[in-house]
Design a protein around this motif. Structure first.
Motif, PDB file in Angstrom:
ATOM      1  N   HIS A 188       0.870  -1.190   0.000  1.00 15.70           N
ATOM      2  CA  HIS A 188       0.000   0.000   0.000  1.00 15.70           C
ATOM      3  C   HIS A 188       0.900   1.231   0.000  1.00 15.70           C
ATOM      4  O   HIS A 188       1.709   1.411   0.925  1.00 15.70           O
ATOM      5  CB  HIS A 188      -0.874  -0.037   1.256  1.00 15.70           C
ATOM      6  N   GLN A 229      -5.502 -10.120  -4.121  1.00 13.55           N
ATOM      7  CA  GLN A 229      -6.708 -10.550  -4.836  1.00 13.55           C
ATOM      8  C   GLN A 229      -6.245 -11.186  -6.154  1.00 13.55           C
ATOM      9  O   GLN A 229      -5.517 -10.565  -6.915  1.00 13.55           O
ATOM     10  CB  GLN A 229      -7.610  -9.356  -5.113  1.00 13.55           C
ATOM     11  N   PRO A 279     -13.689 -10.918   3.821  1.00 16.71           N
ATOM     12  CA  PRO A 279     -12.814  -9.856   4.352  1.00 16.71           C
ATOM     13  C   PRO A 279     -12.336 -10.115   5.775  1.00 16.71           C
ATOM     14  O   PRO A 279     -11.187  -9.818   6.108  1.00 16.71           O
ATOM     15  CB  PRO A 279     -13.701  -8.603   4.282  1.00 16.71           C
ATOM     16  N   SER A 283      -2.258  -7.961   3.620  1.00 21.25           N
ATOM     17  CA  SER A 283      -2.996  -7.993   2.356  1.00 21.25           C
ATOM     18  C   SER A 283      -2.719  -6.757   1.512  1.00 21.25           C
ATOM     19  O   SER A 283      -2.519  -5.655   2.033  1.00 21.25           O
ATOM     20  CB  SER A 283      -4.499  -8.118   2.605  1.00 21.25           C
ATOM     21  N   ILE A 318      -3.574  -3.834  -1.349  1.00 23.77           N
ATOM     22  CA  ILE A 318      -4.671  -3.040  -1.878  1.00 23.77           C
ATOM     23  C   ILE A 318      -4.326  -2.679  -3.323  1.00 23.77           C
ATOM     24  O   ILE A 318      -3.147  -2.520  -3.671  1.00 23.77           O
ATOM     25  CB  ILE A 318      -4.922  -1.757  -1.057  1.00 23.77           C
ATOM     26  N   PRO A 365      -3.359   4.394  -4.360  1.00 19.88           N
ATOM     27  CA  PRO A 365      -4.214   3.354  -3.787  1.00 19.88           C
ATOM     28  C   PRO A 365      -5.688   3.564  -4.144  1.00 19.88           C
ATOM     29  O   PRO A 365      -6.164   4.696  -4.215  1.00 19.88           O
ATOM     30  CB  PRO A 365      -3.994   3.510  -2.279  1.00 19.88           C
ATOM     31  N   THR A 392     -11.179   2.026  -1.997  1.00 16.71           N
ATOM     32  CA  THR A 392     -11.654   0.942  -1.143  1.00 16.71           C
ATOM     33  C   THR A 392     -10.804  -0.301  -1.412  1.00 16.71           C
ATOM     34  O   THR A 392     -10.231  -0.446  -2.495  1.00 16.71           O
ATOM     35  CB  THR A 392     -13.137   0.597  -1.406  1.00 16.71           C
ATOM     36  N   TRP A 393     -10.766  -1.211  -0.418  1.00 20.82           N
ATOM     37  CA  TRP A 393      -9.935  -2.413  -0.571  1.00 20.82           C
ATOM     38  C   TRP A 393     -10.451  -3.316  -1.675  1.00 20.82           C
ATOM     39  O   TRP A 393      -9.701  -3.780  -2.503  1.00 20.82           O
ATOM     40  CB  TRP A 393      -9.881  -3.170   0.760  1.00 20.82           C
ATOM     41  N   ASN A 394     -11.758  -3.565  -1.708  1.00 23.05           N
ATOM     42  CA  ASN A 394     -12.341  -4.384  -2.773  1.00 23.05           C
ATOM     43  C   ASN A 394     -13.815  -4.055  -2.922  1.00 23.05           C
ATOM     44  O   ASN A 394     -14.632  -4.434  -2.077  1.00 23.05           O
ATOM     45  CB  ASN A 394     -12.170  -5.877  -2.487  1.00 23.05           C
ATOM     46  N   CYS A 401      -8.566 -14.211  -2.110  1.00 19.61           N
ATOM     47  CA  CYS A 401      -7.215 -13.692  -1.885  1.00 19.61           C
ATOM     48  C   CYS A 401      -6.306 -14.861  -1.522  1.00 19.61           C
ATOM     49  O   CYS A 401      -6.717 -15.798  -0.831  1.00 19.61           O
ATOM     50  CB  CYS A 401      -7.205 -12.675  -0.750  1.00 19.61           C
ATOM     51  N   GLN A 434      -5.593  -4.873  -9.084  1.00 21.66           N
ATOM     52  CA  GLN A 434      -4.750  -6.010  -8.748  1.00 21.66           C
ATOM     53  C   GLN A 434      -4.789  -7.004  -9.900  1.00 21.66           C
ATOM     54  O   GLN A 434      -5.852  -7.251 -10.481  1.00 21.66           O
ATOM     55  CB  GLN A 434      -5.196  -6.674  -7.445  1.00 21.66           C
ATOM     56  N   ASN A 450      -0.177  -5.458  -7.471  1.00 20.50           N
ATOM     57  CA  ASN A 450      -1.223  -4.545  -6.995  1.00 20.50           C
ATOM     58  C   ASN A 450      -1.229  -3.210  -7.743  1.00 20.50           C
ATOM     59  O   ASN A 450      -1.402  -2.149  -7.156  1.00 20.50           O
ATOM     60  CB  ASN A 450      -1.088  -4.308  -5.487  1.00 20.50           C
TER      61      ASN A 450
END
Length: 383
Positions: free
Chosen positions: A44, A58, A194, A202, A204, A216, A219-221, A235, A311, A330
């Protein structure tokens, strides 16, 4: 076969990752029956947390191999018939074409020859009924072509397969994945929800313009739980993906020496069901039951790519040499990193000459795009 020069390949992934503005990458390589793990960069850009070999990314549509492997396990046990119509198992299955609804088979879903379209991302919530609700919501989606006509890469079809797994096993797709695939194969860093991802370091996703340092994702996913079987939520570490591929290389034998799949089942998955007319779009020469198939100047290979929001994952297997390579990234110029790194790795470790990736023509072509500018809409998609 060449030995794996760890220091050399660590230097190459560090160099190529930086040159292509990829924030972070994890690489796992199976060679001489041993898995080598490498990590480079950060997970990240906002936090600066470093990528480690046990980090999870991911993996996108590489998940389709997990789903296909579970389906083939059920076929092997006699609980499913590859050539049975889907409606025999899933009576509620329906498409916009009544004839196609009656004839689409499980084999066609696995080999992307069902005619079902590719993308229909629909959020049906976090409940255990998310796939059942997705099947209901997808009934009005038009087919790309008649079943069996040609390849029609379909994430929708793999969600149907995920729902079939649920109906046959009595489990959610997530629990079936854990109990029937991950635990037997020792995939300890492969998760879907999650709350499980939070147990690991993990990545991002990062997005941005080509040639620039990406930022970035907000949101993460953003993909829903209902996208699980086709590749929206899973993941994994790079080594876990290689471990799954190793089972297929070894004719169905798991790392603990047990027979997870019969060799005939593994062979069937790697047998060509359809040719890819457009090899650039699909980056493969054909499709088997789950696997994308490659012909590298007469050398057989199989694999799969994957992408979520920012990703990207790449899996290539050269079974004759016992080589499998997984790269998880990523963001940034991931495609360029993959192309350069895998070309070198496959050449060095398996003597394979990969063809060049698609690139702009040397001479600029002038095209008037103005007549085509606008909005293009269909069920689930606005471009």
């Amino acid at each position: 076969m060449a030995n794996f020069d760890f220091a050399h390949w660590q230097n190459r992934i560090d160099e190529l990752r930086a040159n292509n503005h990829v924030p972070g990458a994890s690489l796992a390589v199976l060679v001489n029956d041993e898995i080598h793990e490498l990590a480079s960069g950060i997970l990240h850009r906002g936090t600066g947390v470093r990528v480690t070999t046990d980090s999870v990314f991911q993996v996108g549509s590489i998940t389709k191999i997990h789903t296909a492997t579970m389906v083939m396990k059920l076929v092997e046990s006699g609980e499913l018939d590859l050539d049975a119509p889907v409606i025999d198992v899933l009576p509620e299955f329906e498409t916009a074409d009544k004839i196609a609804t009656k004839t689409i088979t499980i084999r066609q879903l696995l080999s992307h020859t069902s005619g079902l379209t590719c993308d229909f991302t629909h959020d049906t919530g976090r409940g255990d009924d998310c796939l059942a609700l997705y099947i209901e919501a997808s009934k009005n989606i038009a087919l790309d072509c008649p079943p069996g006509r040609t390849i029609s890469y379909s994430s929708v079809g793999y969600n149907v397969l995920g729902r079939i797994i649920e109906v046959v096993t009595g489990q959610t797709w997530d629990n079936a994945l854990k109990d029937r695939l991950c635990t037997p194969l020792g995939l300890n860093r492969t998760v879907t929800l999650p709350e499980d991802v939070l147990r690991f370091r993990s990545a991002i996703g990062h997005i941005g313009l080509p040639g620039q340092e990406p930022e970035p994702c907000p949101t993460w996913n953003p993909l829903p739980r209902s996208s699980g079987p086709y590749g929206g939520v899973l993941c994994a570490s790079a080594a876990d993906i290689v471990q799954l591929a190793k089972m297929h290389v070894d004719g169905g034998i798991a790392s603990d020496g047990t027979h997870f799949l019969k060799s005939e089942t593994v062979s069937a998955m790697q047998t060509r069901e359809v040719n890819c007319v457009d090899k650039w779009t699909f980056s493969s020469d054909g499709w088997g039951l789950g696997w994308a198939l490659y012909d590298w100047d007469g050398v057989f290979g199989f694999g799969h790519d994957g992408a979520t929001i920012g990703q990207y994952g790449f899996l290539r297997v050269a079974p004759e040499s016992g080589v499998a390579i997984v790269l998880l990234t990523n963001g940034g110029g991931a495609q360029q990193l993959y192309s350069s790194l895998f070309k070198e790795l496959l050449n060095e470790l398996a003597g394979i000459k990969m063809r060049d990736s698609f690139a702009p023509p040397k001479k600029t072509i002038s095209v008037d795009f103005k007549p085509f500018i606008g909005s293009y809409k269909r069920e689930g998609i606005v471009i």
